[in-house]
Design a protein around this motif. Structure first.
Motif, PDB file in Angstrom:
ATOM      1  N   HIS A 110       8.232   4.746  -1.629  1.00  0.00           N
ATOM      2  CA  HIS A 110       8.489   5.209  -3.006  1.00  0.00           C
ATOM      3  C   HIS A 110       9.077   4.073  -3.847  1.00  0.00           C
ATOM      4  O   HIS A 110       8.759   3.939  -5.028  1.00  0.00           O
ATOM      5  CB  HIS A 110       9.440   6.401  -3.003  1.00  0.00           C
ATOM      6  CG  HIS A 110       8.799   7.687  -2.605  1.00  0.00           C
ATOM      7  ND1 HIS A 110       8.287   8.589  -3.509  1.00  0.00           N
ATOM      8  CD2 HIS A 110       8.561   8.219  -1.389  1.00  0.00           C
ATOM      9  CE1 HIS A 110       7.775   9.634  -2.863  1.00  0.00           C
ATOM     10  NE2 HIS A 110       7.936   9.436  -1.571  1.00  0.00           N
ATOM     11  N   LEU A 193       9.460  14.584  -5.293  1.00  0.00           N
ATOM     12  CA  LEU A 193      10.520  13.782  -4.713  1.00  0.00           C
ATOM     13  C   LEU A 193      11.049  12.868  -5.805  1.00  0.00           C
ATOM     14  O   LEU A 193      10.273  12.150  -6.443  1.00  0.00           O
ATOM     15  CB  LEU A 193       9.944  12.978  -3.541  1.00  0.00           C
ATOM     16  CG  LEU A 193      10.877  12.350  -2.510  1.00  0.00           C
ATOM     17  CD1 LEU A 193      11.519  11.069  -3.005  1.00  0.00           C
ATOM     18  CD2 LEU A 193      11.967  13.329  -2.049  1.00  0.00           C
ATOM     19  N   CYS A 203       5.459  14.923  -3.486  1.00  0.00           N
ATOM     20  CA  CYS A 203       5.446  14.418  -2.116  1.00  0.00           C
ATOM     21  C   CYS A 203       5.982  15.489  -1.174  1.00  0.00           C
ATOM     22  O   CYS A 203       6.996  16.108  -1.443  1.00  0.00           O
ATOM     23  CB  CYS A 203       6.304  13.160  -1.995  1.00  0.00           C
ATOM     24  SG  CYS A 203       6.174  12.429  -0.346  1.00  0.00           S
ATOM     25  N   HIS A 207      12.239  12.165   3.900  1.00  0.00           N
ATOM     26  CA  HIS A 207      12.886  10.987   3.301  1.00  0.00           C
ATOM     27  C   HIS A 207      14.356  10.933   3.692  1.00  0.00           C
ATOM     28  O   HIS A 207      14.937  11.965   4.037  1.00  0.00           O
ATOM     29  CB  HIS A 207      12.808  11.064   1.768  1.00  0.00           C
ATOM     30  CG  HIS A 207      11.442  11.371   1.242  1.00  0.00           C
ATOM     31  ND1 HIS A 207      10.960  12.645   1.151  1.00  0.00           N
ATOM     32  CD2 HIS A 207      10.449  10.559   0.810  1.00  0.00           C
ATOM     33  CE1 HIS A 207       9.717  12.620   0.680  1.00  0.00           C
ATOM     34  NE2 HIS A 207       9.368  11.364   0.473  1.00  0.00           N
TER      35      HIS A 207
HETATM   36 ZN   LIG Z   1       7.528  10.786  -0.142  1.00  0.00          ZN
END
Ligand SMILES: [Zn+2]
Length: 249
Positions: A110, A193, A203, A207
């Motif tokens: 990201h 996200l 997403c 994470h």
């Molecule tokens: Zn992600």
């Protein structure tokens, strides 16, 4: 239908569950902490264990190919599935170290999206490396991207997910960064996200909670895959230059 505990809390490493089905695809549970291959992120590995002590090694996790909404826990080859018949209570536990690597790399991808503002047309996240393919023609510089990642990690940005309505997503088409992975539709809501002040996109993956938790990642390779594609490969600094292995998701 498997309840996806990892969507709300990526830090869970185990849960109690009941076997719903066992078939060629694997073992289906009523709920799970195992993330199935998707959005470029590799499926989890781990173990299922019965109260009687029978233990089943799970080598991969996939969305069930035939049963929509079910998650298949893929057992090791030639495993004894007899103690895991439908109705059996099990403790499902993921390989936490491997998942931790997925979470760190996934969050790092990201950050890459924020540093390289071009559409993504391919993504692969494993425990050993992460790679992202950008639809672009300009050359990229390994050192400056590594420095950019280190800066965003050091700035310790909060990472969180939330659900938005599909209409909200339709009103903001710029949110969708990936050309190859469109967010799942038809449930009325989409998981997004957000890395505060850095990146926001749909997403479904797992994470870390803060960019500081990514630790030291480095760009190990930049490749020109085609006239319109630049591939960026990431590795963990602590393992040296991680090698990109062929045949992985
Ligand atoms: Zn992600």
């Amino acid at each position: 239908m498997t309840e996806e505990l990892f969507r709300e809390d990526a830090t869970l490493v185990e849960c109690e569950a009941v076997v719903l089905a066992v078939d060629a695809a694997g073992v289906v549970l009523d709920r799970t902490v195992f993330y199935p291959l998707g959005g470029g992120q590799a499926g989890d590995a781990g173990t299922l264990q019965t109260a009687g002590g029978a233990r089943l090694a799970i080598v991969d996790t996939r969305k069930h190919p035939e049963r929509a909404g079910d998650i298949a826990h893929v057992p090791a080859q030639d495993a004894d599935l007899a103690p895991f018949a439908p109705g059996t209570r099990v403790r499902a536990r993921i390989d936490a170290e491997r998942r931790r690597a997925h979470m760190r790399f996934h969050t790092a991808t990201h950050l890459l999206c924020a540093l390289i503002p071009h559409p993504v047309n391919g993504c692969s996240i494993t425990a050993g490396y992460a790679r992202l393919d950008f639809h672009m023609t300009e050359p990229l510089d390994k050192e400056s991207i590594t420095a950019g990642l280190a800066r965003l990690v050091a700035q310790a940005h909060a990472v969180r997910h939330r659900w938005i309505r599909e209409e909200e997503l339709d009103a903001n088409p710029g949110l969708v960064r990936s050309m190859s992975v469109q967010p799942p539709r038809g449930q009325g809501r989409v998981r997004v996200l957000e890395i505060e002040g850095v990146d926001l996109q749909p997403c479904g993956g797992t994470h870390v909670a803060n960019t500081a938790d990514i630790g030291r990642v480095v760009v190990t390779k930049i490749e020109k895959k085609s006239a319109m594609t630049r591939r960026v490969v990431l590795g963990f600094a602590e393992t040296g230059a991680a090698q990109e292995t062929k045949g992985s998701p």
